[in-house]
Design a protein around this motif. Structure first.
Motif, PDB file in Angstrom:
ATOM      1  N   SER A   1       0.809  -1.217   0.000  1.00 55.76           N
ATOM      2  CA  SER A   1       0.000   0.000   0.000  1.00 55.76           C
ATOM      3  C   SER A   1       0.843   1.269   0.000  1.00 55.76           C
ATOM      4  CB  SER A   1      -0.950   0.008   1.198  1.00 55.76           C
ATOM      5  OG  SER A   1      -0.222  -0.016   2.425  1.00 55.76           O
ATOM      6  N   GLU A   2       1.959   1.269   0.725  1.00 55.76           N
ATOM      7  CA  GLU A   2       2.806   2.466   0.785  1.00 55.76           C
ATOM      8  C   GLU A   2       3.546   2.711  -0.531  1.00 55.76           C
ATOM      9  OE1 GLU A   2       3.175   4.857   2.783  1.00 55.76           O
ATOM     10  OE2 GLU A   2       2.680   4.273   4.837  1.00 55.76           O
ATOM     11  N   LEU A   3       3.615   1.688  -1.364  1.00 53.83           N
ATOM     12  CA  LEU A   3       4.310   1.819  -2.640  1.00 53.83           C
ATOM     13  C   LEU A   3       3.281   1.976  -3.758  1.00 53.83           C
ATOM     14  CD1 LEU A   3       7.066  -0.882  -2.052  1.00 53.83           C
ATOM     15  CD2 LEU A   3       7.118   1.563  -1.535  1.00 53.83           C
ATOM     16  N   THR A   4       2.504   3.035  -3.654  1.00 56.17           N
ATOM     17  CA  THR A   4       1.488   3.377  -4.648  1.00 56.17           C
ATOM     18  C   THR A   4       1.890   4.712  -5.264  1.00 56.17           C
ATOM     19  OG1 THR A   4      -0.237   2.248  -3.380  1.00 56.17           O
ATOM     20  CG2 THR A   4      -0.962   3.823  -5.044  1.00 56.17           C
ATOM     21  N   PHE A   5       1.924   4.757  -6.601  1.00 52.70           N
ATOM     22  CA  PHE A   5       2.496   5.915  -7.280  1.00 52.70           C
ATOM     23  C   PHE A   5       1.458   6.733  -8.054  1.00 52.70           C
ATOM     24  CE2 PHE A   5       5.683   2.482  -7.063  1.00 52.70           C
ATOM     25  CZ  PHE A   5       6.549   3.087  -6.166  1.00 52.70           C
ATOM     26  N   THR A   6       0.192   6.544  -7.706  1.00 52.68           N
ATOM     27  CA  THR A   6      -0.861   7.353  -8.316  1.00 52.68           C
ATOM     28  C   THR A   6      -1.009   8.659  -7.540  1.00 52.68           C
ATOM     29  OG1 THR A   6      -2.542   6.304  -6.931  1.00 52.68           O
ATOM     30  CG2 THR A   6      -2.125   5.323  -9.101  1.00 52.68           C
ATOM     31  N   GLU A   7      -1.651   9.640  -8.162  1.00 46.82           N
ATOM     32  CA  GLU A   7      -1.834  10.939  -7.514  1.00 46.82           C
ATOM     33  C   GLU A   7      -2.675  10.821  -6.251  1.00 46.82           C
ATOM     34  OE1 GLU A   7      -3.690  15.331  -8.640  1.00 46.82           O
ATOM     35  OE2 GLU A   7      -3.010  14.003 -10.244  1.00 46.82           O
ATOM     36  N   SER A   8      -3.666   9.941  -6.278  1.00 45.20           N
ATOM     37  CA  SER A   8      -4.562   9.798  -5.126  1.00 45.20           C
ATOM     38  C   SER A   8      -3.983   8.909  -4.039  1.00 45.20           C
ATOM     39  CB  SER A   8      -5.910   9.235  -5.577  1.00 45.20           C
ATOM     40  OG  SER A   8      -5.737   7.974  -6.211  1.00 45.20           O
ATOM     41  N   GLY A   9      -2.937   8.148  -4.365  1.00 43.02           N
ATOM     42  CA  GLY A   9      -2.368   7.226  -3.389  1.00 43.02           C
ATOM     43  C   GLY A   9      -3.244   5.998  -3.200  1.00 43.02           C
ATOM     44  N   HIS A  10      -2.851   5.173  -2.247  1.00 47.77           N
ATOM     45  CA  HIS A  10      -3.566   3.909  -2.023  1.00 47.77           C
ATOM     46  C   HIS A  10      -4.966   4.150  -1.462  1.00 47.77           C
ATOM     47  CE1 HIS A  10      -4.317  -0.235  -1.000  1.00 47.77           C
ATOM     48  NE2 HIS A  10      -4.559   0.106   0.255  1.00 47.77           N
ATOM     49  N   ILE A  11      -5.929   3.427  -2.011  1.00 48.25           N
ATOM     50  CA  ILE A  11      -7.299   3.437  -1.505  1.00 48.25           C
ATOM     51  C   ILE A  11      -7.597   2.046  -0.961  1.00 48.25           C
ATOM     52  CG2 ILE A  11      -9.725   3.865  -2.016  1.00 48.25           C
ATOM     53  CD1 ILE A  11      -7.979   6.312  -2.478  1.00 48.25           C
ATOM     54  N   SER A  12      -7.914   1.968   0.309  1.00 48.69           N
ATOM     55  CA  SER A  12      -8.216   0.672   0.924  1.00 48.69           C
ATOM     56  C   SER A  12      -9.677   0.307   0.702  1.00 48.69           C
ATOM     57  CB  SER A  12      -7.931   0.722   2.425  1.00 48.69           C
ATOM     58  OG  SER A  12      -8.224  -0.520   3.031  1.00 48.69           O
ATOM     59  N   PRO A  13      -9.959  -0.910   0.259  1.00 47.79           N
ATOM     60  CA  PRO A  13     -11.350  -1.319   0.037  1.00 47.79           C
ATOM     61  C   PRO A  13     -12.254  -1.107   1.246  1.00 47.79           C
ATOM     62  CG  PRO A  13      -9.870  -2.920  -0.940  1.00 47.79           C
ATOM     63  CD  PRO A  13      -9.002  -1.956  -0.179  1.00 47.79           C
ATOM     64  N   ALA A  14     -11.720  -1.292   2.443  1.00 47.78           N
ATOM     65  CA  ALA A  14     -12.548  -1.146   3.643  1.00 47.78           C
ATOM     66  C   ALA A  14     -13.038   0.275   3.847  1.00 47.78           C
ATOM     67  CB  ALA A  14     -11.775  -1.610   4.876  1.00 47.78           C
TER      68      ALA A  14
END
Length: 391
Positions: A208-221
């Protein structure tokens, strides 16, 4: 003479060894090998985290912790999930500290899946989900995600795969090996399909911390209607470069977590005490270290993606984790043939895409958690290998 064929569990004996480790083990016996094979950060665990573990040993903190884990660590995990994902978990009843994320996945599947239950698994994805499902008596239902969909699970694919026996959906994002991520709209589509069902979701968020999108990681929960059906799995191996510390965690609704905890209680007792003290420090103080490592991975991500495309291997931009997943269609070779010949002839170790499911055929996985020099040398050798076989 013992006849072990009549003793051993048939499900286990028919299980294939990990395709990831196969090439790593072969490469370890050879000289001058450049390996892009193993998904292990090349950074050391931050010194202050190591120091926290050392200090706990020096102070004699070597006893069992509670089954659920240190109170302080579970409190920090709860705070972390709130500030990173905007999800509130009760640390006393909805958080469990485990031996790596892998134990959390195993215990979660065993707590939910009974004989004959179906578990939907998008592939290509990490190698453990399918065998763990089979060991629990469940039936893996494989969805082959497509390159043209950026290897995301689509709403239609999920709806078509659900039956009255479906018990669990695995969401392995950010994805090992493809680097795919699910954006908020993608997850809202999944939530819409699952609405009104009793299907649980196991969300593997180790990257999750290695997400390179502008919005960052989105958790399903965090998506409306998903908290009650989602078990979130994460850990310290990737983001904090703590692979050898073997520490992870699971978060979810109390009714589910109490049953997962029972499995953990009997199978494991508790996670390593020293690792728990180190991880507590990491969550309190290491956001800067994580950011530094993520920035460096981002630089390498761009380097390796451009490198593969420049030498003629189509490589979609990986938006998460630390893997590239280039196509080898232009070579006319199978994934196994390509990787075996590349290792034998040019001493570069990568992992065949089909190690992560049939949908990975025609690709290979290359980890970019290596130095710039390492990556550039590997790309140069792969370039020469391709040119040789085109002649």
């Amino acid at each position: 003479m013992m006849d072990y064929s009549k003793i051993l569990n048939k499900t286990v004996t028919e299980m294939k060894p990990s395709g990831i480790r196969k090439f790593f083990d072969i490469a370890a016996t050879m000289e001058d090998v450049i390996s892009l094979g193993v998904g292990e950060p090349d950074f050391q665990t931050p010194w202050e985290v190591r120091k926290a573990g050392i200090t706990s040993l020096e102070r004699g903190k070597t006893k069992y912790t509670s089954n659920r884990g240190l109170d302080e660590l579970r409190n920090e995990i709860s705070k972390y999930m709130k500030r990173k994902c905007n999800i509130s978990y009760n640390p006393s009843s909805e958080v469990l500290v485990t031996v790596g994320g892998s134990e959390a996945i195993d215990a979660a599947i065993r707590a939910i899946v009974s004989y004959g239950d179906e578990v939907i698994i998008p592939q290509p994805s990490y190698v453990c989900y399918e065998p763990i499902t089979e060991l629990a008596g469940g039936k893996p239902v494989i969805i082959e995600t497509k390159a043209e969909d950026d290897f995301k699970l689509t709403k239609k694919q999920l709806a078509d795969a659900i039956t009255d026996k479906t018990k669990v959906l695995i969401l392995p994002y950010p994805c090992n090996p493809t680097g795919a991520v699910m954006e908020r709209k993608d997850l809202e589509d999944i939530a819409e399909v699952l609405d009104g069902t009793n299907i649980m979701v196991i969300s593997d968020e180790i990257y999750s911390e290695l997400t390179f999108t502008e919005s960052g990681h989105i958790s399903p929960a965090s998506i409306d209607g998903m908290f009650e059906r989602t078990i979130t799995v994460n850990g310290f191996s990737k983001a904090f470069s703590m692979t050898g510390w073997r520490l992870g965690y699971a978060c979810g609704p109390e009714e589910i977590m109490s049953q997962i905890t029972k499995i953990h209680q009997y199978a494991i007792m508790c996670a390593p005490t020293t690792s728990q003290y180190a991880a507590t420090w990491a969550l309190k103080h290491c956001d800067g270290d994580v950011s530094h490592m993520r920035n460096e991975y981002n630089r390498r991500r761009r380097l390796i993606t451009k490198g593969f495309n420049d030498i003629g291997l189509t490589c979609r931009e990986p938006l998460g984790a630390f893997y590239a997943f280039p196509s080898i269609e232009c070579t006319g070779m199978s994934s196994d043939e390509f990787c075996e010949k590349l290792l034998s002839e040019y001493r570069v170790a990568v992992v065949p895409g089909n190690a992560f499911g049939k949908g990975g055929e025609g690709f290979f996985r290359a980890s970019y958690c290596y130095s710039t020099e390492h990556i550039l040398e590997a790309i140069d050798r792969i370039d020469r290998f391709i040119k040789k076989h085109k002649e």
